[in-house]
Write an enzyme that holds these catalytic residues in place. Structure first.
Site, PDB file in Angstrom:
ATOM      1  N   GLU A  57     -13.629   5.328  11.975  1.00  0.00           N
ATOM      2  CA  GLU A  57     -12.720   5.761  11.102  1.00  0.00           C
ATOM      3  C   GLU A  57     -12.471   6.660  10.164  1.00  0.00           C
ATOM      4  O   GLU A  57     -12.815   6.579   9.448  1.00  0.00           O
ATOM      5  CB  GLU A  57     -11.807   3.674  10.707  1.00  0.00           C
ATOM      6  CG  GLU A  57     -12.669   3.345  11.148  1.00  0.00           C
ATOM      7  CD  GLU A  57     -12.315   2.210  10.196  1.00  0.00           C
ATOM      8  OE1 GLU A  57     -11.557   1.187  10.789  1.00  0.00           O
ATOM      9  OE2 GLU A  57     -12.640   1.377   9.074  1.00  0.00           O
ATOM     10  N   HIS A  96     -18.154   0.542   5.800  1.00  0.00           N
ATOM     11  CA  HIS A  96     -16.539   1.046   5.686  1.00  0.00           C
ATOM     12  C   HIS A  96     -16.469   1.838   4.946  1.00  0.00           C
ATOM     13  O   HIS A  96     -16.925   1.651   3.722  1.00  0.00           O
ATOM     14  CB  HIS A  96     -15.972  -0.311   6.023  1.00  0.00           C
ATOM     15  CG  HIS A  96     -14.914   0.222   6.449  1.00  0.00           C
ATOM     16  ND1 HIS A  96     -14.129   0.414   5.320  1.00  0.00           N
ATOM     17  CD2 HIS A  96     -13.408  -0.255   6.758  1.00  0.00           C
ATOM     18  CE1 HIS A  96     -12.573   0.948   5.640  1.00  0.00           C
ATOM     19  NE2 HIS A  96     -12.232  -0.040   6.707  1.00  0.00           N
TER      20      HIS A  96
HETATM   21  P1  13P Z   1      -5.563   1.313   8.554  1.00  0.00           P
HETATM   22  O1  13P Z   1      -5.218   1.002  10.298  1.00  0.00           O
HETATM   23  O2  13P Z   1      -4.799   0.949   7.475  1.00  0.00           O
HETATM   24  O3  13P Z   1      -5.360   3.318   8.532  1.00  0.00           O
HETATM   25  O4  13P Z   1      -6.863   1.439   8.639  1.00  0.00           O
HETATM   26  C1  13P Z   1      -7.931   1.284   9.771  1.00  0.00           C
HETATM   27  C2  13P Z   1      -9.159   0.716   9.186  1.00  0.00           C
HETATM   28  O5  13P Z   1      -9.451   0.910   7.633  1.00  0.00           O
HETATM   29  C3  13P Z   1      -9.772  -0.227   9.602  1.00  0.00           C
HETATM   30  O6  13P Z   1     -10.723  -0.903   9.271  1.00  0.00           O
END
Ligand code: 13P
Length: 229
Positions: free
Chosen positions: A157, A88
């Site tokens: 992400e 992450h």
């Molecule tokens: P948000 O949905 O708060 O943007 O976060 C996404 C995330 O990092 C999930 O791992």
């Protein structure tokens, strides 16, 4: 579709329990082919059962031992947890996890047959350089990673879309997912400001196999709306 809730450093043991009880009732209406994952903080891990999978946000590459502040396999086995988030951006950027450490975690938990949700994502300055720079950056985050591992799910992400309320556009998601899928044929989630308002649009984009949700997963009503949309 896959719907994963990453609580990050939110919720307690008590509020997670209440959340899961409420979620279970909502999940009765879920499509049977859809899969739900919950990643609570480590202190809230427990032996929950239901139509969802409980995973851990992070763990160390050890059965047990002298690694102050970390949890290892022994602590996960207590609750039969076999699913982990690795890579992450918050762990890479804030906690300083190098690609080398991320790859070592991947190799360790792969050896333990864990289902791995492996996260990648570019910062804004890379996105601003255009599609080619984005893909190069993202593919570099697979260094040392066995992308043929059968229990692998990938989560794209973009860092600039996390927690900002500003999701990537449908075009940005579509082109990035398409490019990633040309190299790696694995289920591919999108994460970054996914919410009830944009879930329908995001899940209809070609190449999106599900979502990884932070902020909008913290409230059980909001996450249920996402799952049942
Ligand atoms: P948000 O949905 O708060 O943007 O976060 C996404 C995330 O990092 C999930 O791992």
């Amino acid at each position: 579709m896959i719907f994963a809730a990453n609580f990050k450093t939110n919720h307690t043991r008590a509020t997670t329990k209440a959340y899961i009880e409420a979620l279970k009732e909502k999940l009765v209406a879920k499509k049977s082919e859809d899969k739900v994952y919950i990643f609570p903080p480590a202190t809230a891990l427990d032996s929950y059962t239901g139509d969802f999978t409980l995973g851990v946000q992070n763990a160390y590459t050890t059965q047990n031992g002298a690694y102050t502040g970390e949890i290892g396999l022994e602590q996960l086995e207590e609750f039969t947890i076999k699913t982990i988030l690795i890579g992450h951006s918050e762990r890479r950027e804030i906690l300083g996890e190098s690609q080398e450490l991320v790859a070592a975690k991947f190799a360790y938990f792969k050896k333990q047959d864990f289902e791995i949700i492996y996260c990648i994502g570019e910062p804004l300055e890379i996105r601003e350089k255009g599609d080619k720079a984005v893909i190069e950056y993202l593919l570099a985050q697979f260094e040392g990673i066995d992308t043929s591992y059968e229990n692998l799910i990938i989560a794209y992400e973009p860092i600039w879309a996390i927690g900002t309320g500003r999701s990537a556009t449908a075009d940005e998601i579509a082109s990035t997912h398409e490019a990633l899928k040309r190299t790696i044929q694995k289920p591919l989630l999108y994460g970054g400001s996914v919410k009830p308002d944009n879930i329908k649009e995001i899940t209809t984009i070609r190449g999106v196999d599900g979502v990884l949700v932070g902020s909008a997963s913290l409230d059980v009503e909001s996450f249920s709306q996402i799952v049942l949309a």
